[in-house]
Write a protein that holds these residues in place. Structure first.
Motif, PDB file in Angstrom:
ATOM      1  N   LEU A 184    -101.569 109.563  29.155  1.00 11.07           N
ATOM      2  CA  LEU A 184    -102.210 108.370  28.594  1.00 11.07           C
ATOM      3  C   LEU A 184    -101.467 107.991  27.319  1.00 11.07           C
ATOM      4  N   LEU A 185    -100.717 106.904  27.404  1.00  9.79           N
ATOM      5  CA  LEU A 185     -99.939 106.397  26.269  1.00  9.79           C
ATOM      6  C   LEU A 185    -100.740 105.303  25.589  1.00  9.79           C
ATOM      7  N   ILE A 186    -100.901 105.366  24.272  1.00  2.48           N
ATOM      8  CA  ILE A 186    -101.643 104.331  23.556  1.00  2.48           C
ATOM      9  C   ILE A 186    -100.881 103.942  22.295  1.00  2.48           C
ATOM     10  N   SER A 187    -101.287 102.816  21.716  1.00  2.00           N
ATOM     11  CA  SER A 187    -100.844 102.429  20.380  1.00  2.00           C
ATOM     12  C   SER A 187    -102.022 102.537  19.426  1.00  2.00           C
ATOM     13  N   GLU A 188    -101.729 102.733  18.170  1.00  3.38           N
ATOM     14  CA  GLU A 188    -102.781 102.819  17.155  1.00  3.38           C
ATOM     15  C   GLU A 188    -102.191 102.485  15.801  1.00  3.38           C
ATOM     16  N   GLY A 189    -103.074 102.285  14.819  1.00  5.95           N
ATOM     17  CA  GLY A 189    -102.622 101.953  13.475  1.00  5.95           C
ATOM     18  C   GLY A 189    -102.536 100.476  13.187  1.00  5.95           C
ATOM     19  N   GLY A 190    -102.847  99.623  14.204  1.00  2.03           N
ATOM     20  CA  GLY A 190    -102.708  98.187  14.017  1.00  2.03           C
ATOM     21  C   GLY A 190    -101.295  97.755  14.330  1.00  2.03           C
ATOM     22  N   THR A 191    -101.145  96.479  14.684  1.00  2.00           N
ATOM     23  CA  THR A 191     -99.828  96.000  15.121  1.00  2.00           C
ATOM     24  C   THR A 191     -98.942  95.564  13.958  1.00  2.00           C
ATOM     25  N   GLU A 192     -99.345  95.918  12.731  1.00  2.00           N
ATOM     26  CA  GLU A 192     -98.515  95.608  11.573  1.00  2.00           C
ATOM     27  C   GLU A 192     -97.594  96.803  11.275  1.00  2.00           C
ATOM     28  N   ARG A 193     -97.239  97.034  10.015  1.00  2.42           N
ATOM     29  CA  ARG A 193     -96.246  98.062   9.675  1.00  2.42           C
ATOM     30  C   ARG A 193     -96.739  99.481   9.987  1.00  2.42           C
ATOM     31  N   GLY A 194     -98.048  99.679  10.143  1.00  2.00           N
ATOM     32  CA  GLY A 194     -98.561 101.003  10.477  1.00  2.00           C
ATOM     33  C   GLY A 194     -98.568 101.318  11.952  1.00  2.00           C
ATOM     34  N   HIS A 195     -98.033 100.437  12.767  1.00  2.00           N
ATOM     35  CA  HIS A 195     -98.082 100.602  14.220  1.00  2.00           C
ATOM     36  C   HIS A 195     -97.424 101.914  14.647  1.00  2.00           C
ATOM     37  N   ALA A 196     -97.987 102.527  15.697  1.00  2.00           N
ATOM     38  CA  ALA A 196     -97.492 103.808  16.182  1.00  2.00           C
ATOM     39  C   ALA A 196     -97.864 103.967  17.640  1.00  2.00           C
ATOM     40  N   ILE A 197     -97.164 104.866  18.326  1.00  2.00           N
ATOM     41  CA  ILE A 197     -97.462 105.225  19.708  1.00  2.00           C
ATOM     42  C   ILE A 197     -97.817 106.698  19.749  1.00  2.00           C
ATOM     43  N   SER A 198     -98.911 107.015  20.419  1.00  2.00           N
ATOM     44  CA  SER A 198     -99.342 108.393  20.627  1.00  2.00           C
ATOM     45  C   SER A 198     -99.598 108.619  22.106  1.00  2.00           C
ATOM     46  N   VAL A 199     -99.689 109.887  22.494  1.00  2.00           N
ATOM     47  CA  VAL A 199     -99.845 110.219  23.909  1.00  2.00           C
ATOM     48  C   VAL A 199    -100.753 111.433  24.053  1.00  2.00           C
ATOM     49  N   ALA A 200    -101.469 111.460  25.170  1.00  2.00           N
ATOM     50  CA  ALA A 200    -102.291 112.605  25.550  1.00  2.00           C
ATOM     51  C   ALA A 200    -102.086 112.848  27.039  1.00  2.00           C
ATOM     52  N   ARG A 201    -102.488 114.025  27.522  1.00  2.00           N
ATOM     53  CA  ARG A 201    -102.337 114.325  28.938  1.00  2.00           C
ATOM     54  C   ARG A 201    -103.555 115.089  29.433  1.00  2.00           C
ATOM     55  N   GLY A 202    -103.773 114.965  30.743  1.00  2.00           N
ATOM     56  CA  GLY A 202    -104.912 115.638  31.343  1.00  2.00           C
ATOM     57  C   GLY A 202    -104.682 115.876  32.817  1.00  2.00           C
ATOM     58  N   PRO A 203    -105.602 116.597  33.469  1.00  2.00           N
ATOM     59  CA  PRO A 203    -105.417 116.949  34.875  1.00  2.00           C
ATOM     60  C   PRO A 203    -105.798 115.844  35.850  1.00  2.00           C
ATOM     61  N   ALA A 204    -106.478 114.794  35.375  1.00  2.00           N
ATOM     62  CA  ALA A 204    -106.968 113.735  36.248  1.00  2.00           C
ATOM     63  C   ALA A 204    -106.884 112.409  35.509  1.00  2.00           C
ATOM     64  N   PRO A 205    -106.976 111.267  36.222  1.00  2.00           N
ATOM     65  CA  PRO A 205    -106.875 109.976  35.534  1.00  2.00           C
ATOM     66  C   PRO A 205    -107.917 109.771  34.439  1.00  2.00           C
TER      67      PRO A 205
END
Length: 496
Positions: A184-205
């Motif tokens: 599961l890939l997401i963005s966080e921090g707002g779409t301004e200068r704090g923007h970032a991409i984080s990821v998590a994983r799991g056994p099922a959707p």
């Protein structure tokens, strides 16, 4: 893979979503208040992209009423290929809600939208599991199984991950099956200068999801990297097994705090895998080859000789045939004014995205029966224009609540070549308040020389000043009566 350069799709092309079918890649972007909506591109190497068309190119697919605010409209599509069809899910803000369209050919035609009334958020994503169940994940980060044909949710949405503790705006989810895990890939921090991409994983959707210990896996906040606000990414695997990330970013210029004027653009980064987690490589750059391998580049000049406008041309909210015509005067673009010109949400404007910091635009304009010209537009309250009325060329500026005629010059009656040039500031900083660029507006005299009537500070047509999510567009408009354009030429200015 051709040598990497960035941005791979310049100008206001944010929130990229990509899928691969065989050796072909397809990519879609947000379009906000512009019609037609959701530009769609094709590539064979992830570097050179050709616009195929626009997904939402019929008024019935994309009703954007005049009350749709600037930077409202179509947000963050997800493009996927499943079971022999292309699927695109997106949201229309604030009025339309979440909707889904399909096509056999990404160049269209695309179906009329199916609405997802029980999916209330933005940034929707689609993923299918091995049993053929369709999962819709959206900003929040919430998720529900849906019937993509009817649009109905098969269960109540529930939150599946909250992202990094303390990081605001978990959004832009994309769900993938890679090996034994669902990522599961997401963005966080707002779409301004704090923007970032984080990821998590799991056994099922639907998880449960464990976060990557190296989160965020991508962010340029707090750095002097020339590409900022990096986020809203989508992963794709190439036929050779390599992995890549398309993402949005900005290229701020000038002094403090830096102003980006082209909008959020599409960039490309390599991806490797370590200990079962994606690692994002450098967002580098190199000179592109002169001729893209997938076909000719979009021409810089349009003589309006075709029966239809090229898909790169956009209008604000709608483009009714009674306002825009290629047939009324063959070989000319005819514009009939609606409303009160550029300040009006219903302005008659046909424009293309500004793609280069240093750009030159010329257009032959006939305003014998009206008033209009060339506009550099960010929104209704932030725009510059060079305008023609019989016998006179004027430069106008609108910055927030202030509107002013800046300059004027008498010219002979008849069509006039109007011009806009944007001249970027250098890579350094001469002073803390250095402008990102200068916008020159004027016309060509009888000898073909460009006469600049005004040179205006470009920061006032930037997101940092105006707010919102878009970038500049440049094109002809009609403020009153009828305005006709014989040709339009856009090109990058190369110095030296």
């Amino acid at each position: 893979m051709t040598a990497l350069f960035n941005p791979v799709i310049p100008g206001c092309h944010p929130d990229p979503s990509v899928c691969r079918v065989g050796d072909d890649y397809y990519l879609a972007c947000s379009s906000f208040e512009f019609f037609p909506g959701v530009p769609i591109f094709h590539s064979r190497d992830l570097v050179h992209w050709t616009q195929l068309g626009n997904v939402l190119d019929r008024p019935g697919q994309l009703p954007l009423p005049a009350c749709t605010p600037s930077s409202g409209g179509i947000y963050a599509p997800t493009l996927r290929h499943h079971d022999g069809r292309f699927w695109l899910v997106t949201a229309s803000v604030p009025h339309g809600g979440t909707m889904l369209v399909t096509a056999e050919d990404p160049a269209g035609p695309w179906s009329d939208p199916v609405f997802l009334p029980e999916i209330p958020g933005v940034d929707p994503d689609l993923a299918w599991d091995e049993e053929g169940r369709c999962w819709c994940t959206f900003a929040g980060i919430e998720q529900a199984r849906i019937d993509p044909v009817s649009g109905w949710a098969l269960e109540k949405p529930r939150r599946i991950w909250s992202g990094t503790p303390g990081a605001r705006y978990p959004e832009a989810p994309h769900l993938y099956r890679v090996g034994a895990y669902w990522y599961l890939l997401i963005s966080e921090g707002g779409t301004e200068r704090g923007h970032a991409i984080s990821v998590a994983r799991g056994p099922a959707p639907d998880g449960p999801f464990e976060p990557c210990p190296a989160n965020p896996i991508l962010s340029h906040r707090g750095t002097d990297h020339p590409v900022q606000s990096t986020g809203h990414g989508d992963l794709v695997q190439a036929p050779d097994g390599s992995w890549w990330l398309v993402l949005l970013g900005t290229r701020p210029r000038g002094g403090t705090p830096g102003w980006h004027v082209l909008g959020r653009e599409t960039f490309l980064a390599p991806v490797s895998w370590m200990d079962g987690w994606p690692v994002i490589g450098e967002i580098g750059s190199a000179a592109p080859p002169p001729v893209p391998p997938t076909g000719p580049a979009a021409p810089s000049r349009d003589d309006f000789d075709s029966a239809r406008l090229h898909p790169r041309w956009v209008s604000v909210r709608s483009r009714p045939p009674e306002a825009v015509s290629l047939a009324e005067r063959p070989g000319w673009l005819t514009l009939h004014a609606r409303g009160r010109g550029l300040d009006d949400p219903a302005v008659t404007l046909v424009a293309r995205r500004q793609e280069h910091h240093d750009a030159r635009v010329r257009a032959l304009v006939d305003a014998a029966r009206g008033r209009g010209g060339l506009a550099v537009r960010l929104d209704e309250q932030h725009h510059y224009s060079v305008e023609l009325v019989p016998g006179e060329v004027r430069v106008r500026a609108r910055i927030g609540p202030l509107a002013q005629r800046v300059a004027a010059r008498r010219v002979p009656d008849g069509p006039v070549v109007l011009g806009v040039e944007t001249l970027a500031s250098g890579p350094g900083m001469d002073h803390p308040r250095q402008e990102p660029d200068v916008v020159r507006l004027g016309f060509e005299d009888g000898s073909g020389e460009f006469v600049a009537l005004a040179e205006l500070d470009g920061r006032y047509l930037s997101t940092e000043v105006a707010g919102g999510f878009t970038g500049r567009v440049i094109g002809p408009y009609a403020a009153a009566g009828t305005v006709q354009v014989d040709w339009y030429d856009y090109r990058e200015l190369v110095h030296g």
